[in-house]
Design an enzyme around this catalytic site. Structure first.
Site, PDB file in Angstrom:
ATOM      1  N   HIS A 268       0.965  -1.181  -0.122  1.00 48.04           N
ATOM      2  CA  HIS A 268       0.001  -0.023  -0.147  1.00 48.04           C
ATOM      3  C   HIS A 268       0.812   1.230  -0.249  1.00 48.04           C
ATOM      4  O   HIS A 268       1.741   1.383  -0.592  1.00 48.04           O
ATOM      5  CB  HIS A 268      -1.016   0.038   1.283  1.00 48.04           C
ATOM      6  CG  HIS A 268      -1.963   0.709   1.185  1.00 48.04           C
ATOM      7  ND1 HIS A 268      -2.403   1.883   0.341  1.00 48.04           N
ATOM      8  CD2 HIS A 268      -2.944   1.202   2.293  1.00 48.04           C
ATOM      9  CE1 HIS A 268      -3.403   2.747   0.503  1.00 48.04           C
ATOM     10  NE2 HIS A 268      -3.746   2.203   1.818  1.00 48.04           N
ATOM     11  N   HIS A 307      -2.589  -2.138  -9.468  1.00 46.81           N
ATOM     12  CA  HIS A 307      -3.711  -1.406  -8.704  1.00 46.81           C
ATOM     13  C   HIS A 307      -4.744  -2.336  -8.653  1.00 46.81           C
ATOM     14  O   HIS A 307      -5.103  -2.970  -9.776  1.00 46.81           O
ATOM     15  CB  HIS A 307      -3.793   0.093  -9.190  1.00 46.81           C
ATOM     16  CG  HIS A 307      -4.508   0.618  -8.255  1.00 46.81           C
ATOM     17  ND1 HIS A 307      -5.664   0.657  -7.864  1.00 46.81           N
ATOM     18  CD2 HIS A 307      -3.760   1.582  -7.418  1.00 46.81           C
ATOM     19  CE1 HIS A 307      -5.808   1.529  -6.831  1.00 46.81           C
ATOM     20  NE2 HIS A 307      -4.740   2.078  -6.496  1.00 46.81           N
ATOM     21  N   ASP A 363       2.730   5.434  -6.383  1.00 46.25           N
ATOM     22  CA  ASP A 363       3.845   5.219  -5.930  1.00 46.25           C
ATOM     23  C   ASP A 363       5.049   5.035  -6.664  1.00 46.25           C
ATOM     24  O   ASP A 363       6.410   5.182  -6.193  1.00 46.25           O
ATOM     25  CB  ASP A 363       3.823   3.900  -4.742  1.00 46.25           C
ATOM     26  CG  ASP A 363       2.764   4.234  -3.751  1.00 46.25           C
ATOM     27  OD1 ASP A 363       1.971   3.547  -3.355  1.00 46.25           O
ATOM     28  OD2 ASP A 363       3.035   5.330  -3.153  1.00 46.25           O
TER      29      ASP A 363
HETATM   30  C1  SDX Z   1      -1.368   2.203  -3.435  1.00 47.78           C
HETATM   31  O1  SDX Z   1      -6.257   0.756  -3.065  1.00 47.78           O
HETATM   32  C2  SDX Z   1      -5.680   1.990  -3.484  1.00 47.78           C
HETATM   33  O2  SDX Z   1      -6.377   2.667  -3.821  1.00 47.78           O
HETATM   34  C3  SDX Z   1      -4.298   2.112  -3.036  1.00 47.78           C
HETATM   35  C4  SDX Z   1      -3.621   3.396  -3.472  1.00 47.78           C
HETATM   36  C5  SDX Z   1      -4.112   4.789  -2.657  1.00 47.78           C
HETATM   37  O3  SDX Z   1      -4.325   5.613  -3.188  1.00 47.78           O
HETATM   38  O4  SDX Z   1      -4.853   4.458  -1.387  1.00 47.78           O
HETATM   39  O5  SDX Z   1      -3.934   3.716  -4.790  1.00 47.78           O
HETATM   40  C6  SDX Z   1      -2.077   3.359  -3.013  1.00 47.78           C
HETATM   41  O6  SDX Z   1      -1.418   1.486  -2.470  1.00 47.78           O
HETATM   42  C7  SDX Z   1      -1.105   1.951  -4.591  1.00 47.78           C
HETATM   43  C8  SDX Z   1      -0.342   0.453  -4.774  1.00 47.78           C
HETATM   44  C9  SDX Z   1       1.138   0.526  -4.165  1.00 47.78           C
HETATM   45  N1  SDX Z   1       1.608  -1.029  -4.090  1.00 47.78           N
HETATM   46  C10 SDX Z   1       2.573  -1.397  -5.035  1.00 47.78           C
HETATM   47  O7  SDX Z   1       2.976  -0.670  -5.868  1.00 47.78           O
HETATM   48  C11 SDX Z   1       3.097  -2.767  -4.589  1.00 47.78           C
HETATM   49  C12 SDX Z   1       3.187  -3.473  -5.990  1.00 47.78           C
HETATM   50  N2  SDX Z   1       1.787  -3.813  -6.606  1.00 47.78           N
HETATM   51  C13 SDX Z   1       1.101  -5.075  -6.121  1.00 47.78           C
HETATM   52  O8  SDX Z   1       1.446  -5.672  -4.859  1.00 47.78           O
HETATM   53  C14 SDX Z   1      -0.352  -5.132  -6.660  1.00 47.78           C
HETATM   54  O9  SDX Z   1      -0.360  -4.634  -7.715  1.00 47.78           O
HETATM   55  C15 SDX Z   1      -1.433  -4.595  -5.626  1.00 47.78           C
HETATM   56  C16 SDX Z   1      -1.135  -4.630  -4.244  1.00 47.78           C
HETATM   57  C17 SDX Z   1      -1.190  -2.899  -5.635  1.00 47.78           C
HETATM   58  C18 SDX Z   1      -2.894  -4.877  -6.096  1.00 47.78           C
HETATM   59  O10 SDX Z   1      -2.888  -6.259  -5.816  1.00 47.78           O
HETATM   60  P1  SDX Z   1      -4.175  -7.203  -6.229  1.00 47.78           P
HETATM   61  O11 SDX Z   1      -5.212  -6.231  -6.807  1.00 47.78           O
HETATM   62  O12 SDX Z   1      -4.461  -7.897  -5.196  1.00 47.78           O
HETATM   63  O13 SDX Z   1      -3.561  -7.900  -7.639  1.00 47.78           O
HETATM   64  P2  SDX Z   1      -3.103  -9.213  -7.387  1.00 47.78           P
HETATM   65  O14 SDX Z   1      -1.744  -9.261  -6.424  1.00 47.78           O
HETATM   66  O15 SDX Z   1      -3.717 -10.288  -7.394  1.00 47.78           O
HETATM   67  O16 SDX Z   1      -2.212  -9.464  -8.762  1.00 47.78           O
HETATM   68  C19 SDX Z   1      -2.833  -9.683 -10.209  1.00 47.78           C
HETATM   69  C20 SDX Z   1      -1.793 -10.346 -10.851  1.00 47.78           C
HETATM   70  C21 SDX Z   1      -0.951 -11.414 -10.108  1.00 47.78           C
HETATM   71  O17 SDX Z   1      -0.449 -12.251 -11.154  1.00 47.78           O
HETATM   72  P3  SDX Z   1      -1.030 -13.931 -11.396  1.00 47.78           P
HETATM   73  O18 SDX Z   1      -1.104 -14.396 -10.238  1.00 47.78           O
HETATM   74  O19 SDX Z   1      -2.240 -13.541 -11.927  1.00 47.78           O
HETATM   75  O20 SDX Z   1      -0.032 -14.425 -12.389  1.00 47.78           O
HETATM   76  O21 SDX Z   1      -0.900  -9.404 -11.362  1.00 47.78           O
HETATM   77  C22 SDX Z   1       0.486  -9.751 -10.642  1.00 47.78           C
HETATM   78  C23 SDX Z   1       0.087 -10.930  -9.538  1.00 47.78           C
HETATM   79  O22 SDX Z   1       1.297 -11.547  -9.219  1.00 47.78           O
HETATM   80  N3  SDX Z   1       0.918  -8.391 -10.129  1.00 47.78           N
HETATM   81  C24 SDX Z   1       2.364  -7.979 -10.263  1.00 47.78           C
HETATM   82  C25 SDX Z   1       2.244  -6.573  -9.489  1.00 47.78           C
HETATM   83  N4  SDX Z   1       1.211  -6.466  -9.152  1.00 47.78           N
HETATM   84  C26 SDX Z   1       0.179  -7.556  -9.517  1.00 47.78           C
HETATM   85  N5  SDX Z   1       3.396  -8.559 -10.545  1.00 47.78           N
HETATM   86  C27 SDX Z   1       4.512  -8.067 -10.681  1.00 47.78           C
HETATM   87  N6  SDX Z   1       4.524  -6.789  -9.902  1.00 47.78           N
HETATM   88  C28 SDX Z   1       3.508  -6.221  -9.290  1.00 47.78           C
HETATM   89  N7  SDX Z   1       3.720  -5.034  -8.991  1.00 47.78           N
END
Ligand code: SDX
Length: 434
Positions: A268, A307, A363
């Protein structure tokens, strides 16, 4: 207008049910009537991480993840970032309308008046180890404010809520600056009420022996824009925490501390700090392909990418990229921006990211600006928490006004053992199992 109902047939009993559809949802409680046997509990929905569950009605922030749209109270984020100040936007988010000139003047005076923290709170901060993480200090100190303002427990009184909201918005920069000064062993700088919100924050961060701190206007405006971009984002993880804790009628300081604690997680708000660590770990552009392969192998995540809602470019990331160029004209170019741009370019052309609709989020670039401005990565999430306090408190106030809301208490699917009994010979002090 079609019939706004959903007809469900339970094939276990061959009974049909007609559930009303409202605002694109069905009420989960309408499922409870669907039972196989009369004394069944009835159907629930199962939705880990609330992937497809609306928890509230809110009029504050609208996001269209597919189109990359973000609006606060109907105004596009691009217009607000370009033409408003952070305190103007804070007023809008809290009150639903932009302030008049007179309202803005009063609002600024009110916030300015509350920027100081109690001296005992300052001493509380001094108790942390020299190398304490600023987010741990911030979360703890915000919670400690509940001991300074015991009347804040009167959460059902709108006027009382308004006073605590102003106090928190005003004091967050002061506490944040003090965590930074503490980590450097520098004396705390008191607020300068002649300065604007972000210029005063810079004053409390960076004033040294000079008689009066002079904030660089480009950097002050850049912080203002960054604060606008981070102010609210509908039902994100930390806002969900704010609403869940606030639903028990805990005071706003403890609820805000819980929200800040949720924000600190690397998935997050903690991601901005992890992006810089990732860029440093990659080290150079020529090592980007190797890192991308690690990501695609599932070994690491591309921090700052992806996201839950945005399946398009996060509109805030686009504005932050523009803001970075303004900042670098003052601070000099942060070489990590070029690496981040190359990383983005490669990722957005790679099927792994395209298929999963992974784009840069808020971020991905923010930390690069903060670092160029002189912040240590440990401060990045603190910089996120300051403006997001406006969103958390607006959502909390909306919760307290919502007659539909009650204490948050989800159900579960029980996966543990059925009833069982202790061994016959079991006595107090003797282990049940030899
Ligand atoms: C913020 O919710 C909000 O609004 C948050 C925010 C706010 O203003 O409050 O916008 C701020 O928190 C932005 C997000 C910051 N976090 C990151 O940058 C961390 C990296 N991102 C991931 O951890 C992820 O994308 C999330 C946590 C942001 C979202 O996760 P989801 O929606 O649960 O998606 P998921 O983990 O189920 O991913 C779906 C697929 C998966 O692959 P498969 O299992 O389908 O093969 O996408 C892949 C994930 O492995 N994936 C990524 C990835 N994010 C998702 N793979 C590599 N790198 C990534 N960053």
């Amino acid at each position: 207008m079609h019939n706004q109902t959903l007809t469900i047939t339970d094939n276990r009993t061959e009974k049909s049910y007609s559930l009303p559809i409202q605002d694109g949802t069905i009420r989960a409680m309408d499922l409870r009537q669907i039972k196989e046997n009369a004394d069944d509990f009835g159907l629930m929905t199962y939705d880990p991480a609330f992937m497809n569950t609306a928890s509230c009605r809110s009029g504050i922030t609208y996001i269209d993840g597919d189109k990359g749209i973000l609006r606060y109270r109907g105004y596009p984020i691009e217009e607000l970032a370009e033409k408003c100040t952070f305190l103007e936007v804070a007023y809008l988010i809290l009150n639903g309308e932009l302030p008049t000139a007179a309202q803005l003047k009063d609002w600024i005076q009110l916030v300015t008046y509350h920027t100081m923290i109690h001296e005992t709170t300052k001493h509380f901060l001094e108790g942390f180890r020299y190398n304490a993480h600023p987010m741990g200090m911030l979360v703890s100190t915000v919670a400690a404010l509940s001991t300074v303002y015991p009347e804040a427990t009167n959460v059902l009184d709108p006027e009382n809520r308004k006073l605590q909201i102003v106090r928190l918005i005003a004091k967050m920069p002061t506490i944040a600056a003090y965590t930074y000064r503490h980590s450097l062993g520098f004396p705390y700088i008191y607020p300068d009420n002649e300065l604007g919100y972000t210029a005063n924050f810079m004053n409390m961060l960076w004033k040294m022996a000079e008689p009066k701190y002079a904030a660089n206007p480009v950097l002050a405006r850049a912080l203002d824009i960054l604060f606008i971009l981070h102010a609210d984002h509908e039902q994100n993880c930390s806002t969900n925490a704010m609403r869940a804790v606030g639903s028990s009628q805990a005071d706003p300081y403890l609820s805000t501390a819980a929200a800040a604690a949720a924000l600190s997680g690397p998935l997050h708000g903690g991601a901005n700090e992890q992006v810089l660590r990732m860029l440093d770990q990659i080290g150079s552009k020529d090592r980007i392909p190797e890192y991308i392969e690690h990501v695609k192998a599932g070994k690491v995540k591309l921090m700052g990418f992806g996201h839950r809602v945005y399946k398009n470019y996060d509109p805030r990331a686009r504005i932050i990229k523009w803001t970075a160029e303004q900042v670098f004209q003052v601070t000099g170019r942060n070489p990590r921006l070029d690496m981040a741009l190359e990383l983005e370019k490669i990722a957005l052309e790679d099927e792994y990211f395209v298929k999963r609709k992974l784009y840069p989020n808020v971020d991905f670039y923010s930390g690069i600006i903060y670092q160029a401005m002189g912040f240590d990565p440990k401060m990045f999430t603190v910089l996120f928490a300051i403006p997001r306090t406006v969103g958390w408190l607006s959502q909390w106030d909306e919760l307290m006004r919502d007659a539909e809301q009650k204490i948050a208490r989800p159900r579960q699917i029980f996966t543990g053992p059925a009833e069982r009994h202790l061994p016959a010979g079991k006595t107090l002090g003797v282990a049940a199992v030899a």
